[in-house]
Motif scaffolding. Structure first.
Motif, short mmCIF file in Angstrom:
data_model
loop_
_atom_site.label_atom_id
_atom_site.label_comp_id
_atom_site.label_asym_id
_atom_site.label_seq_id
_atom_site.Cartn_x
_atom_site.Cartn_y
_atom_site.Cartn_z
N LEU A 183 0.84 -1.20 0.00
CA LEU A 183 0.00 0.00 0.00
C LEU A 183 0.88 1.25 0.00
O LEU A 183 0.62 2.21 -0.75
N PHE A 184 1.95 1.23 0.81
CA PHE A 184 2.87 2.37 0.83
C PHE A 184 3.53 2.56 -0.54
O PHE A 184 3.83 3.67 -0.95
N GLN A 185 3.74 1.42 -1.25
CA GLN A 185 4.37 1.49 -2.58
C GLN A 185 3.35 1.74 -3.68
O GLN A 185 3.72 1.79 -4.86
N SER A 186 2.05 1.84 -3.30
CA SER A 186 0.93 1.97 -4.26
C SER A 186 1.01 0.90 -5.35
O SER A 186 0.77 1.16 -6.52
N ASP A 187 1.33 -0.33 -4.93
CA ASP A 187 1.49 -1.42 -5.89
C ASP A 187 0.24 -2.32 -5.86
O ASP A 187 0.15 -3.28 -5.08
N LEU A 188 -0.71 -2.00 -6.74
CA LEU A 188 -1.99 -2.74 -6.74
C LEU A 188 -1.80 -4.19 -7.17
O LEU A 188 -2.53 -5.08 -6.71
N ALA A 189 -0.80 -4.44 -8.03
CA ALA A 189 -0.57 -5.81 -8.48
C ALA A 189 -0.24 -6.71 -7.30
O ALA A 189 -0.77 -7.83 -7.16
#
Lengths: 250, 231
Positions: free
Chosen positions: A210-216
């Motif tokens: 979530l902190f990395q905004s990595d939806l995958a």
């Protein structure tokens, strides 16, 4: 059969949800940064699978132990609360009132007092699935099965063990459903705990994603959580079915 | 030993009408007696007053030497986790095992002993249920439609056997079958409902026993008395 049903139901829901995301992505022409494309998701999946799988297993282990503790506690308190005595009424009233409070809101206090280790996650998981379980067990255990119990009462043969056995046997389907349902709550409780402050588990990994905004990564984590939970719930239902069948075959 | 009721009245809370009032009877001797009357006149309620399950009545109910009163009814079930035979085994006092086997034979249940209760027909279930009560200690056994769904011949055979086997016990058989109660019962307490006074009349039955001859005219006379009493 129950296990298969759980798994394919999860696949249908997951694939529909992912398809919906891709529909939004391509419909609104969103960038891969907001919603990654199928290839990105696939690559992330192959890259992160083993680490996330191990995280999910870690979370699952805590959830299962928390659930087992909850089941034992709920049975213990539910059996006490079934009685029409003052202690039974008190237990029931206390259970109904305490469950009205959102237990998850107490999680920060637990982390402050006990730190961010396994005990805090376990406690939060157990607390979150305990009260709904307790209410169901009290409900089942306080409902007399008059047409069966009458004979044992009037002939003085009724013992509390027999009463519990009759009510559990007659409500085995309900109990199995409640226990299988509480697995979701235990898992949710553990993940919430990991979100808040823990340093392990899939909730912790999702927080980092979530902190990395990595939806995958989040999609892969959700897939692994869903499939693991479906298998676990399916197994619980199979165990309930086998217990009922075995009990009836004695 | 006796069972007597004097001026019994019962009204359920928040209702204006009596289920029954001024209800009196006395059963002075052991035997197979009946509680008869149309639906809703309070047969089951009276049974529960006798067994002490209902306390909200006025009047007086007295008994002497009748410490154990059992109430059985036709919708009872046995737990589903083991066979009928295993259940009967568990609830039969050791001294009554031969009696149990005799009753199983008279009740026509030999073939069903290995089956689950839920697999039996309604009539078979009722016979199993009644049988387990007959194996317990009791001074009075109330049989609330306990032989419902059982064919007439088997019912008569069972009742005659009960009368032979339990001459010292009181029975109150709740039934809607006027021929059966007229023929087989010693005394028939006919309930008439709360709007009529008295709410009950006791009619002597023919009390038919095994091997006796039954006069058809006498039976018809009793049936007529019962019908008159209940109307």
């Amino acid at each position: 059969m129950l296990l298969h049903r759980r798994i394919y139901q999860f696949f249908i829901i997951y694939l529909l949800a992912v398809a919906f995301l891709f529909l939004i992505k391509y419909g609104l022409d969103l960038s891969d940064y907001v919603i990654p494309g199928p290839v990105d998701v696939w690559h992330t999946g192959t890259r992160e699978f083993s680490r996330y799988f191990s995280d999910v297993m870690n979370t699952m282990m805590v959830a299962v132990i928390g659930q087992v503790i909850s089941i034992f506690l709920a049975l213990l308190v539910g059996i006490t609360g079934r009685q029409a005595t003052w202690i039974g009424s008190f237990t029931k009233a206390a259970a109904y009132n305490v469950q009205a409070y959102p237990i998850v809101a107490l999680a920060p206090i637990i982390f402050i007092l006990l730190g961010d280790g396994i005990i805090s996650r376990l406690l939060i998981a157990a607390m979150i699935c305990y009260f709904p379980l307790l209410l169901s067990v009290i409900g089942i255990m306080s409902e007399p099965i008059s047409d069966i119990e009458h004979f044992y009462r009037v002939t003085g043969r009724m013992r509390w063990q027999l009463e519990v056995k009759i009510r559990a046997f007659e409500n085995m389907n309900k109990l199995t459903t409640v226990v299988a349902g509480s697995a979701t709550l235990a898992m949710a409780g553990t993940i919430v705990a990991e979100f808040i402050a823990a340093n392990a588990g899939i909730g912790y990994s999702i927080r980092i994603a979530l902190f990395q905004s990595d939806l995958a990564k989040i999609l892969i984590a959700l897939f692994l959580i869903g499939i693991t939970l479906s298998v676990y719930q399916g197994l619980l239902e199979v165990i309930g079915y086998l217990i009922e069948k075995g009990w009836a075959a004695k | 030993m006796y069972l007597a009721a004097q001026g019994l009245a019962l009204k359920y809370p928040n209702t204006a009408n009596y289920v029954f009032k001024n209800l009196s009877f006395k059963l002075a001797e052991p035997g197979f007696n009946a509680l008869f009357g149309p639906s809703g006149v309070g047969k089951t309620s009276l049974a529960k007053i006798i067994t002490g399950e209902i306390h909200t009545f006025s009047g007086d109910i007295r008994s002497k030497g009748m410490q154990t009163c059992l109430y059985s009814y036709n919708l009872e079930r046995l737990p589903g986790w083991s066979s009928v035979g295993k259940h009967l085994e568990k609830i039969t006092p050791p001294a009554r095992r031969s009696r149990r086997d005799e009753l199983i034979s008279v009740f026509g249940l030999e073939e069903l002993i290995g089956k689950r209760f839920s697999r039996l027909s309604l009539g078979q279930q009722n016979r199993v249920n009644l049988l387990r009560y007959l194996l317990q200690d009791f001074h009075l056994l109330i049989m609330d439609e306990s032989l419902a769904n059982v064919d007439e011949l088997t019912r008569e055979k069972i009742i005659l056997k009960i009368k032979d086997m339990y001459p010292e016990a009181y029975f109150l058989y709740i039934s809607h079958n006027v021929v059966e109660v007229s023929k087989l019962c010693n005394e028939i307490i006919v309930l008439r409902g709360g709007l009529k006074e008295p709410s009950a009349t006791v009619v002597p039955g023919r009390n038919f026993m095994t091997g006796q001859e039954m006069e058809r005219a006498e039976l018809e006379q009793t049936m007529l008395e019962i019908v008159n009493a209940s109307s």
